[in-house]
Enzyme design. Structure first.
Site, PDB file in Angstrom:
ATOM      1  N   HIS A   1      -5.220  -1.125  -9.994  1.00  0.00           N
ATOM      2  CA  HIS A   1      -5.751  -2.425  -9.572  1.00  0.00           C
ATOM      3  C   HIS A   1      -7.268  -2.470  -9.697  1.00  0.00           C
ATOM      4  O   HIS A   1      -7.835  -3.427 -10.244  1.00  0.00           O
ATOM      5  CB  HIS A   1      -5.321  -2.749  -8.144  1.00  0.00           C
ATOM      6  CG  HIS A   1      -3.849  -2.968  -7.997  1.00  0.00           C
ATOM      7  ND1 HIS A   1      -3.251  -3.313  -6.804  1.00  0.00           N
ATOM      8  CD2 HIS A   1      -2.837  -2.892  -8.901  1.00  0.00           C
ATOM      9  CE1 HIS A   1      -1.940  -3.443  -6.978  1.00  0.00           C
ATOM     10  NE2 HIS A   1      -1.668  -3.175  -8.241  1.00  0.00           N
TER      11      HIS A   1
ATOM     12  N   HIS B   1       1.921  -9.650 -12.544  1.00  0.00           N
ATOM     13  CA  HIS B   1       1.459  -8.393 -11.966  1.00  0.00           C
ATOM     14  C   HIS B   1       1.632  -7.241 -12.944  1.00  0.00           C
ATOM     15  O   HIS B   1       0.755  -6.372 -13.047  1.00  0.00           O
ATOM     16  CB  HIS B   1       2.181  -8.074 -10.660  1.00  0.00           C
ATOM     17  CG  HIS B   1       1.561  -6.911  -9.953  1.00  0.00           C
ATOM     18  ND1 HIS B   1       0.440  -7.025  -9.162  1.00  0.00           N
ATOM     19  CD2 HIS B   1       1.864  -5.588  -9.980  1.00  0.00           C
ATOM     20  CE1 HIS B   1       0.086  -5.833  -8.718  1.00  0.00           C
ATOM     21  NE2 HIS B   1       0.938  -4.933  -9.207  1.00  0.00           N
TER      22      HIS B   1
ATOM     23  N   ASP C   1      -1.238  -4.656 -14.273  1.00  0.00           N
ATOM     24  CA  ASP C   1      -1.106  -3.192 -14.265  1.00  0.00           C
ATOM     25  C   ASP C   1      -1.369  -2.614 -15.653  1.00  0.00           C
ATOM     26  O   ASP C   1      -2.015  -1.557 -15.792  1.00  0.00           O
ATOM     27  CB  ASP C   1       0.296  -2.789 -13.809  1.00  0.00           C
ATOM     28  CG  ASP C   1       0.473  -2.853 -12.303  1.00  0.00           C
ATOM     29  OD1 ASP C   1      -0.521  -3.004 -11.572  1.00  0.00           O
ATOM     30  OD2 ASP C   1       1.635  -2.752 -11.852  1.00  0.00           O
TER      31      ASP C   1
ATOM     32  N   HIS D   1       4.130   2.090 -15.970  1.00  0.00           N
ATOM     33  CA  HIS D   1       2.923   2.926 -15.969  1.00  0.00           C
ATOM     34  C   HIS D   1       3.061   4.082 -16.959  1.00  0.00           C
ATOM     35  O   HIS D   1       2.106   4.408 -17.678  1.00  0.00           O
ATOM     36  CB  HIS D   1       2.651   3.452 -14.558  1.00  0.00           C
ATOM     37  CG  HIS D   1       2.214   2.384 -13.603  1.00  0.00           C
ATOM     38  ND1 HIS D   1       1.018   1.724 -13.720  1.00  0.00           N
ATOM     39  CD2 HIS D   1       2.838   1.847 -12.530  1.00  0.00           C
ATOM     40  CE1 HIS D   1       0.910   0.830 -12.748  1.00  0.00           C
ATOM     41  NE2 HIS D   1       2.003   0.890 -12.013  1.00  0.00           N
TER      42      HIS D   1
END
Length: 275
Positions: free
Chosen positions: A79, A236, A240, A263
């Protein structure tokens, strides 16, 4: 993000809150620096060890991106890295008291607001630019896939696909600038499923998750009082991805097309782009 010169912040700024996975209180102070890139400093540890915010420091991608050096680690960096990246910040010291960045309201907005309030200083050195020179593809076994193609600016096109009917399959494409990020991406919060909470907590994750910082879905839908966007989940995930790619360093120019970004996949793509 077409800033021609390297940049830092003008003044210190501090944010405090709980870590979404550790559940521990943490304090982050951003300090100006004219050299050295972006670096975390664990001021709560003996000797205040530093962890460079780069791909070589990545030590984990399980429900967030973690960096480490020796015995020092920093959890959930994506973030703040997204906010620094879209603001074009090349050099800053991030003094952290605690093992994890504060989750705040679960979005990127508070970090970007803090950077804006601190002010920006343009430095003499030209900004480093990482350009996608040719089409490349990345796939990871867990299902995330990416194609990167040349582009004059950074564009992110992403698709997510969840069985939950309140999410389903969502697609969005964004030309990334600080203004677009602030308006279209920064308010989007992290999310999770109520049915996964017990398993995550048993693994030491989601210890600090709550309706104040996470969109939670159960069989009946979103438990929170509504969404900020109809496709907040997708947005979101795009944020990321931007945060993970910021670990490359410099200004990224290219069109990134992603299916089910994660991720793990984001970091695999970043490493490929950095080759």
């Amino acid at each position: 993000m077409n800033y021609s010169k390297q940049r830092t912040i003008a003044e210190e700024c501090t944010l405090e809150g709980v870590g979404v996975h550790s559940g521990e209180n943490a304090s982050l102070t951003m300090k100006p620096s004219e050299v050295g890139g972006i670096s975390f400093r664990r001021v709560d540890m003996d000797g205040s060890p530093e962890i460079p915010a780069n791909l070589e420091s990545v030590v984990g991608t399980d429900h967030g991106t973690s960096l480490g050096s020796g015995s020092a680690t920093v959890l959930t960096v994506e973030h703040v890295m997204a906010a620094l990246g879209v603001a074009g910040i090349d050099h800053v010291i991030l003094e952290l008291s605690g093992c994890e960045l504060p989750i705040l309201d679960g979005s990127f907005r508070s970090y970007l607001d803090a950077i804006s309030e601190a002010g920006i200083v343009e430095l003499d050195a030209p900004a480093e630019v990482v350009r996608v020179q040719k089409t490349l593809a990345v796939n990871v076994p867990t299902g995330a896939s990416y194609v990167a193609t040349p582009s004059e600016n950074l564009r992110i096109s992403a698709t997510i696909d969840f069985e939950h009917p309140d999410i389903g399959r969502q697609f969005g494409s964004f030309d990334i600038s600080e203004e677009v990020f602030r308006r279209e991406i920064a308010p989007a919060r992290t999310f999770g499923f109520h049915e996964d909470a017990e398993e995550l907590r048993a693994r030491g994750l989601a210890q600090g998750a709550s309706l104040d910082n996470t969109i939670v879905l159960d069989a009946n839908g979103v438990i929170n009082d509504g969404l900020r966007f109809g496709d907040e989940f997708l947005r979101h995930k795009v944020g990321d991805l931007i945060g993970d790619l910021a670990l490359i360093g410099g200004r990224l120019e290219g069109h990134i097309v992603s299916e089910r970004p994660s991720h793990e996949g984001n970091i695999a793509l970043a490493r490929k782009l950095n080759d």
